[in-house]
Design a protein around this motif. Structure first.
Motif, mmCIF file in Angstrom:
data_model
loop_
_atom_site.group_PDB
_atom_site.id
_atom_site.type_symbol
_atom_site.label_atom_id
_atom_site.label_comp_id
_atom_site.label_asym_id
_atom_site.label_seq_id
_atom_site.Cartn_x
_atom_site.Cartn_y
_atom_site.Cartn_z
ATOM 1 N N SER A 1 29.222 -71.244 89.116
ATOM 2 C CA SER A 1 30.281 -72.245 89.090
ATOM 3 C C SER A 1 29.850 -73.472 88.299
ATOM 4 N N LEU A 2 28.598 -73.906 88.492
ATOM 5 C CA LEU A 2 28.084 -75.072 87.774
ATOM 6 C C LEU A 2 28.011 -74.798 86.279
ATOM 7 N N GLU A 3 27.506 -73.627 85.919
ATOM 8 C CA GLU A 3 27.398 -73.276 84.503
ATOM 9 C C GLU A 3 28.774 -73.186 83.849
ATOM 10 N N SER A 4 29.746 -72.624 84.583
ATOM 11 C CA SER A 4 31.105 -72.530 84.045
ATOM 12 C C SER A 4 31.709 -73.909 83.830
ATOM 13 N N GLN A 5 31.469 -74.824 84.776
ATOM 14 C CA GLN A 5 32.014 -76.168 84.653
ATOM 15 C C GLN A 5 31.415 -76.901 83.464
ATOM 16 N N ILE A 6 30.126 -76.677 83.235
ATOM 17 C CA ILE A 6 29.472 -77.311 82.080
ATOM 18 C C ILE A 6 30.079 -76.803 80.779
ATOM 19 N N VAL A 7 30.291 -75.500 80.677
ATOM 20 C CA VAL A 7 30.896 -74.904 79.480
ATOM 21 C C VAL A 7 32.307 -75.451 79.262
ATOM 22 N N ILE A 8 33.078 -75.566 80.349
ATOM 23 C CA ILE A 8 34.455 -76.076 80.236
ATOM 24 C C ILE A 8 34.450 -77.524 79.739
ATOM 25 N N GLU A 9 33.535 -78.335 80.270
ATOM 26 C CA GLU A 9 33.456 -79.735 79.835
ATOM 27 C C GLU A 9 33.065 -79.822 78.360
#
Length: 253
Positions: free
Chosen positions: A192-200
């Protein structure tokens, strides 16, 4: 047997007993395969309890399913047949766990109780079976079956030892289940953290290329993902890789 030989025999038994509990409690402080723990349990039961074979049925609540481990392949096959036939001492013990129970397989009531399991067990030379639940407090994770060909049943000392070994193994199984759950949760949080970083990162890239705000870029990516039934994080990765349609990257007019 002389007094000295008796003392030597007692020392050997104490060493084997200590080894059994050391092997079974070791997994409490390290990550291990549950199957290995149960195999260790079956081997020590055969060694310490003077039984012919031992089988372990593992059925952890909310677990992946039923598994069987045994001291030898013939006994494992017998336990697996019991599951297939939906009968046998292990299943009975798992469904209605008592502290300890023992049944004569060559008694008149054994065959009506387990019509397919009993003849197969007798064919293997087993005349009696004792079952012990794998229990940790109120949680039962399986059953231990102790099969032997002696005319006399296991005595109280042997049955208490079997229960202690089974309870110790149950603690290990439950702890490993908890550890696995923690690992799964950590992995999900990490994803979830990695996905949020990619989205940002994709929001920033898209807002710069389109000349829009970060919120507008996010709405654009969500619409693109929804129309194509894609995950937002996958669209974000496509944005960063330049693999999305030109319409998503084209600047605002």
């Amino acid at each position: 047997m002389t007094a000295m030989s008796e003392r030597q025999h007692e020392r050997q038994h104490e060493k084997r007993l200590a080894s059994a509990f050391t092997d079974l409690t070791g997994p409490l402080v390290r990550d291990v395969n549950v199957t290995d723990v149960l195999h260790t349990l079956s081997q020590h039961c055969v060694d310490l309890l003077d039984v012919s074979a031992a089988g372990v049925l593992l059925d952890v609540p909310h677990g992946p399913g039923v598994d069987v481990v045994a001291s030898d392949e013939y006994t494992r096959a017998l336990e697996l047949f019991g599951i297939e036939w939906d009968e046998g001492p292990s299943l009975d013990c798992r469904r209605s766990p008592a502290h300890v129970s023992e049944t004569r397989l060559d008694a008149d009531d054994a065959c009506p109780r387990w019509p397919r399991f009993t003849p197969r067990a007798l064919l293997l030379g087993f005349t009696s079976v004792a079952t012990v639940p794998l229990r940790c407090q109120d949680t039962v994770v399986g059953a231990l079956s102790l099969l032997h060909d002696r005319p006399r049943p296991l005595d109280d000392v042997q049955l208490r030892l079997a229960k202690a070994l089974a309870d110790t193994a149950a603690m290990c199984v439950i702890q490993q289940q908890v550890l696995q759950g923690q690992k799964t949760q950590i992995a999900r949080l990490q994803d979830s953290l990695e996905s949020q970083i990619v989205i940002e990162q994709a929001k920033g890239f898209l807002s710069n290329s389109r000349g829009c705000t970060a919120d507008q870029a996010l709405i654009r990516m969500r619409t693109y993902a929804r129309n194509r039934q894609l995950k937002l994080s996958d669209v974000a990765r496509q944005v960063l890789d330049g693999a999305v349609a030109h319409t998503l990257l084209a600047p605002e007019r």
